[in-house]
Design an enzyme around this catalytic site. Structure first.
Site, mmCIF file in Angstrom:
data_model
loop_
_atom_site.group_PDB
_atom_site.id
_atom_site.type_symbol
_atom_site.label_atom_id
_atom_site.label_comp_id
_atom_site.label_asym_id
_atom_site.label_seq_id
_atom_site.Cartn_x
_atom_site.Cartn_y
_atom_site.Cartn_z
ATOM 1 N N ASP A 52 -3.107 11.698 -8.965
ATOM 2 C CA ASP A 52 -3.269 11.472 -7.518
ATOM 3 C C ASP A 52 -1.758 11.285 -6.711
ATOM 4 O O ASP A 52 -1.640 10.427 -6.193
ATOM 5 C CB ASP A 52 -4.255 10.402 -7.252
ATOM 6 C CG ASP A 52 -4.423 10.145 -5.895
ATOM 7 O OD1 ASP A 52 -4.384 11.136 -5.060
ATOM 8 O OD2 ASP A 52 -4.766 9.031 -5.372
ATOM 9 N N HIS A 69 -6.859 -0.021 -7.644
ATOM 10 C CA HIS A 69 -7.202 0.629 -8.727
ATOM 11 C C HIS A 69 -6.057 1.086 -9.941
ATOM 12 O O HIS A 69 -4.904 0.916 -9.570
ATOM 13 C CB HIS A 69 -7.972 1.895 -8.435
ATOM 14 C CG HIS A 69 -7.211 2.800 -7.404
ATOM 15 N ND1 HIS A 69 -7.487 2.501 -6.035
ATOM 16 C CD2 HIS A 69 -6.014 3.422 -7.510
ATOM 17 C CE1 HIS A 69 -6.455 3.354 -5.481
ATOM 18 N NE2 HIS A 69 -5.829 3.992 -6.387
ATOM 19 N N GLN A 94 -9.781 7.122 -10.979
ATOM 20 C CA GLN A 94 -9.315 5.840 -10.444
ATOM 21 C C GLN A 94 -10.162 4.859 -10.531
ATOM 22 O O GLN A 94 -11.114 4.752 -9.626
ATOM 23 C CB GLN A 94 -8.573 6.125 -9.158
ATOM 24 C CG GLN A 94 -7.462 7.125 -9.261
ATOM 25 C CD GLN A 94 -6.813 7.562 -7.843
ATOM 26 O OE1 GLN A 94 -7.621 8.178 -7.072
ATOM 27 N NE2 GLN A 94 -5.814 7.313 -7.678
ATOM 28 N N ARG A 127 5.246 -1.480 -1.047
ATOM 29 C CA ARG A 127 4.253 -0.846 -0.291
ATOM 30 C C ARG A 127 3.178 -1.020 -0.881
ATOM 31 O O ARG A 127 2.798 -0.841 -1.995
ATOM 32 C CB ARG A 127 4.407 0.698 0.064
ATOM 33 C CG ARG A 127 3.421 1.371 0.598
ATOM 34 C CD ARG A 127 3.589 3.002 0.362
ATOM 35 N NE ARG A 127 2.592 3.760 0.906
ATOM 36 C CZ ARG A 127 1.443 4.044 0.262
ATOM 37 N NH1 ARG A 127 1.139 3.570 -0.817
ATOM 38 N NH2 ARG A 127 0.559 4.830 1.080
ATOM 39 N N ASP A 163 -0.485 -0.331 -1.714
ATOM 40 C CA ASP A 163 -1.613 0.887 -1.386
ATOM 41 C C ASP A 163 -2.849 0.452 -0.989
ATOM 42 O O ASP A 163 -3.455 -0.550 -1.897
ATOM 43 C CB ASP A 163 -1.268 1.663 -2.674
ATOM 44 C CG ASP A 163 -2.287 3.036 -2.288
ATOM 45 O OD1 ASP A 163 -1.867 3.593 -1.876
ATOM 46 O OD2 ASP A 163 -2.957 2.968 -3.229
ATOM 47 N N GLU A 166 -0.592 -0.678 3.647
ATOM 48 C CA GLU A 166 -1.072 0.912 3.819
ATOM 49 C C GLU A 166 -2.567 0.527 3.864
ATOM 50 O O GLU A 166 -3.462 0.774 3.083
ATOM 51 C CB GLU A 166 -0.771 1.705 2.416
ATOM 52 C CG GLU A 166 -0.956 3.196 2.882
ATOM 53 C CD GLU A 166 -2.160 3.716 2.270
ATOM 54 O OE1 GLU A 166 -2.391 4.779 2.631
ATOM 55 O OE2 GLU A 166 -2.749 2.966 1.406
ATOM 56 N N HIS A 191 2.967 11.658 2.968
ATOM 57 C CA HIS A 191 2.473 12.254 1.820
ATOM 58 C C HIS A 191 0.965 12.640 1.957
ATOM 59 O O HIS A 191 0.434 13.412 0.949
ATOM 60 C CB HIS A 191 2.802 11.622 0.453
ATOM 61 C CG HIS A 191 2.056 10.376 0.208
ATOM 62 N ND1 HIS A 191 2.212 9.172 1.234
ATOM 63 C CD2 HIS A 191 1.021 10.121 -0.281
ATOM 64 C CE1 HIS A 191 1.370 8.424 0.836
ATOM 65 N NE2 HIS A 191 0.676 8.887 -0.310
ATOM 66 N N ASP A 192 0.559 11.950 2.790
ATOM 67 C CA ASP A 192 -1.032 11.880 3.138
ATOM 68 C C ASP A 192 -1.594 12.951 4.011
ATOM 69 O O ASP A 192 -0.670 13.354 4.956
ATOM 70 C CB ASP A 192 -1.766 10.616 3.039
ATOM 71 C CG ASP A 192 -1.957 9.930 1.957
ATOM 72 O OD1 ASP A 192 -2.189 10.602 0.869
ATOM 73 O OD2 ASP A 192 -1.943 8.589 1.787
HETATM 74 C C1 GLC Z 1 -3.196 5.679 -0.725
HETATM 75 C C2 GLC Z 1 -2.226 6.862 -0.790
HETATM 76 C C3 GLC Z 1 -2.953 8.257 -1.288
HETATM 77 C C4 GLC Z 1 -3.715 8.022 -2.494
HETATM 78 C C5 GLC Z 1 -5.060 6.699 -2.215
HETATM 79 C C6 GLC Z 1 -5.477 6.184 -3.481
HETATM 80 O O1 GLC Z 1 -3.929 6.098 0.625
HETATM 81 O O2 GLC Z 1 -1.357 6.872 0.258
HETATM 82 O O3 GLC Z 1 -2.078 9.207 -1.553
HETATM 83 O O4 GLC Z 1 -4.611 9.174 -2.811
HETATM 84 O O5 GLC Z 1 -4.041 5.552 -1.798
HETATM 85 O O6 GLC Z 1 -4.626 5.651 -4.385
#
Ligand code: GLC
Length: 651
Positions: free
Chosen positions: A142, A185, A253, A283, A285, A327, A396-397
């Site tokens: 991922d 996760h 995950q 950061r 997540d 995030e 990146h998303d």
């Molecule tokens: C966050 C990340 C993303 C990832 C998700 C699960 O949103 O930015 O890229 O797929 O978490 O870890």
């Protein structure tokens, strides 16, 4: 009264600390900070875990974890902590400009990244979010967010020594290092998951594991799907374990179970570990997902906030110079809560992604109007003083269209149809659009979809270059600069995305890779072509035009003290649907006032100067655009703003 109880509790805990900790020299600041934060830490821990029989033992372990990591913290980092404690709003300054990058995509590995810091400095970047670098199972990563070992760097990217050398080099250059901590996760190949799979109850308790579908089915009733195409549902059957496990994201995950205090303590230890390896900012997540409740979407639960407050207070004791980024890509009314509610100082995360602003900017580009953008910013709840936004255009998303339906209505659109238009506009299903995006996360049940693509390809540079249309190239470059001017001037830390500074186009190679082809986000996770980057030195090239203009804007931003984020932004109603305008004043310096105006339309627009004067701005004839240093064109008391143009105006 509680003070006394909490004092004696603290004394009990300190008395029981391991001798190795007790005999350590130089613990003065640790004890002072622990004393100052203990009441909050204990109360939060009790709220979350007070009903457990092992509560006291876990509380002891929590304090020991903080103490051990404090012992491991270097003198240099401790000195930085002290400086930042004194200047505790240091990160609100306009001098910070960030970039997010994958170290392998940017420069092959961590050593390559270190050798390219000068390139980032040339542009003016002084905060770098190095995307996940930890060990993940190849093909099931991922993009780095399925971590197999939280303390081990992916061998293909480098080693722990490389991270230490990178952070040291960055600090010498007065640059900030941001690293990820994936809190929600682990990979299903993480040691905890393996041990759970092999039947160890202790590790099954680290996750949400169920014998049958009874409870999973109840959860499913209210939980949305995050990756509906590749990973439908929120639970995965594990053959070896013979059980269901919660997997909100990809099926590999596994969601961590924070109702277990051992999980929280393990993750705190990991946070502090990376703080001790020189991360200035962490950061965190997917923070919205940290607490799960049947009958809820399992996002933004109150306990998720308590967990973050607790992690922040603990970090405040061991590594107070370190900031958290939330995030949390959630609704505007929810997102500001991640700064911490009802507190003067941010008590959760000091920084949060401004996903609302990001998505609204894309709306303005597609509609050529700033109406929804204006409404969306207007309804963004006020944030705390010691807290700031991470303003970005791309990352990146994917781009999710998470703005409020009521704002869409107020802007005169029907929400579902408007979202459909945006998806079509950016993914090639709309005749008049030059965008080359890809759909992501299409959900046939709900009709939802999101968008992938690089900044340049989404604004039409790819199609313009392909057709050799110079005028279309100019337009695309102008939109790139307009969007950047908006994130650089909004208030908060602008976060550029690697490659966008030279107009990097979509990378379609992911389609040939079995492990990536289902995930269109790889289209915008490029490998930098350094020959192309060299073209930034060749006048007239696309790379030169974008890089040079951005470099200038960044330098100018750093000089404008009103852009420091002391909540001095005032959104202006300028009665022209194509324009977005806001003014910044610096509460510390009354003479510093800047008016930003951007035109999202393909034709020039006017701004009524009389109206500006009535609002208390500017004497006619005294206006200067700080970006160019020149007076902007005025005709008939109207300020003229070119198609996709913008000004940062001051007297
Ligand atoms: C966050 C990340 C993303 C990832 C998700 C699960 O949103 O930015 O890229 O797929 O978490 O870890």
């Amino acid at each position: 009264m509680y003070e006394q109880v909490s004092h004696s509790l603290l004394n009990d805990i300190l008395a029981k600390l391991d001798m190795e900790i007790i005999k350590q020299p130089k613990m003065r600041y640790f004890y002072t900070r622990l004393g100052a934060n203990f009441y909050a830490i204990h109360s939060l821990f009790e709220l979350l875990y007070g009903n457990r029989s092992d509560f006291s033992a876990q509380m002891q372990k929590l304090v020991e974890t903080m103490a051990r990591q404090y012992i491991d913290r270097s003198d240099e980092l401790r000195a930085t902590d002290l400086e930042r404690e004194k200047e505790h709003s240091w990160f609100l300054s306009q001098k910070w400009v960030g970039m997010a990058l994958y170290s392998d995509g940017f420069a092959e590995d961590l050593q390559g990244l270190k050798s390219k810091l000068h390139y980032l400095q040339e542009l003016g970047i002084n905060m770098v979010h190095v995307m996940p670098v930890l060990d993940c199972p190849p093909g099931k990563s991922d993009g780095g967010y399925a971590v197999r070992d939280f303390r081990r760097i992916d061998e293909r990217i480098g080693s722990l020594d490389d991270i230490d050398a990178l952070s040291e080099s960055m600090h010498r250059r007065d640059m900030l290092l941001t690293l990820d901590v994936v809190l929600n996760h682990t990979s299903d190949e993480h040691e905890w998951a393996q041990r759970a799979r092999n039947g160890e109850q202790m590790y099954q308790d680290y996750y949400y594991v169920f014998d049958n579908r009874d409870i999973p089915d109840m959860f499913e009733e209210a939980m949305p799907e995050i990756f509906p195409e590749t990973s439908p549902g929120n639970f995965t059957w594990d053959e070896t374990m013979g059980k269901w496990v919660m997997t909100s994201f990809n099926n590999y995950q596994w969601d961590l179970n924070y109702s277990n205090p051992s999980v929280l303590i393990e993750m705190l230890d990991i946070i502090l570990y990376w703080a001790n390896h020189g991360a200035d900012i962490l950061r965190l997540d997917a923070v919205a997902f940290l607490w799960k409740k049947i009958g809820s979407t399992c996002q933004n639960e109150r306990e998720a906030h308590l967990i973050l407050q607790l992690l922040k207070d603990c970090c405040q004791v061991t590594a107070p110079g370190v900031l958290f980024i939330a995030e949390a890509i959630v609704a505007p009314v929810e997102v500001t809560k991640y700064f911490g509610e009802d507190a003067i100082n941010a008590k959760e995360c000091e920084i949060a992604y401004n996903a609302t602003y990001m998505a609204l900017l894309w709306d303005a580009v597609a509609t050529k109007k700033a109406e929804l953008l204006y409404r969306g910013i207007k309804s963004l709840p006020a944030k705390l003083e010691r807290a700031t936004w991470l303003n970005y255009i791309r990352c990146h998303d994917d781009i999710g269209l998470g703005f409020d339906d009521s704002d869409i209505n107020l802007a005169g659109y029907e929400p579902a149809a408007h979202r459909r238009f945006l998806i079509d506009y950016y993914t090639g299903n709309y005749t008049d659009s030059p965008a080359r995006g890809r759909p992501f996360g299409q959900n046939e049940k709900t009709g939802d979809a999101r968008i992938s693509g690089t900044l340049a390809s989404l604004v039409g540079l790819e199609s313009a270059i392909e057709s050799g249309d110079e005028h279309a190239i100019d337009i695309a470059i102008n939109i790139i600069l307009l969007l950047n001017s908006m994130i650089l001037s909004f208030g908060g830390i602008p976060l550029l995305y690697y490659g966008d500074e030279i107009g990097t186009l979509n990378d379609y190679n992911y389609q040939d890779d079995d492990s990536k082809q289902q995930d269109s986000r790889w289209v915008h996770r490029p490998s930098i072509d350094w020959d192309k980057a060299e073209l930034r030195n060749r006048p007239g090239s696309v790379e030169f035009r974008i890089f040079t203009a951005l470099k200038k804007l960044i330098a100018v931003r750093k000089e404008i003290s009103a852009f420091a984020d002391f909540n001095g932004r005032e959104l202006l109603d300028v009665s022209n649907p194509h324009l977005l305008a806001y003014a910044h004043s610096d509460p510390r310096n009354n003479s510093s006032r800047v008016l930003v105006v951007g035109n999202f339309d393909a034709t020039p627009q006017h701004l009524d100067l009389d109206m500006l004067q009535r609002m208390g701005f500017f004497k006619l004839g005294c206006i200067k655009d700080l970006c160019t240093g020149e007076s902007p064109p005025i005709f008939n008391d109207q300020l003229a703003i070119p198609a996709y143009g913008f000004y940062w105006l001051s007297e």
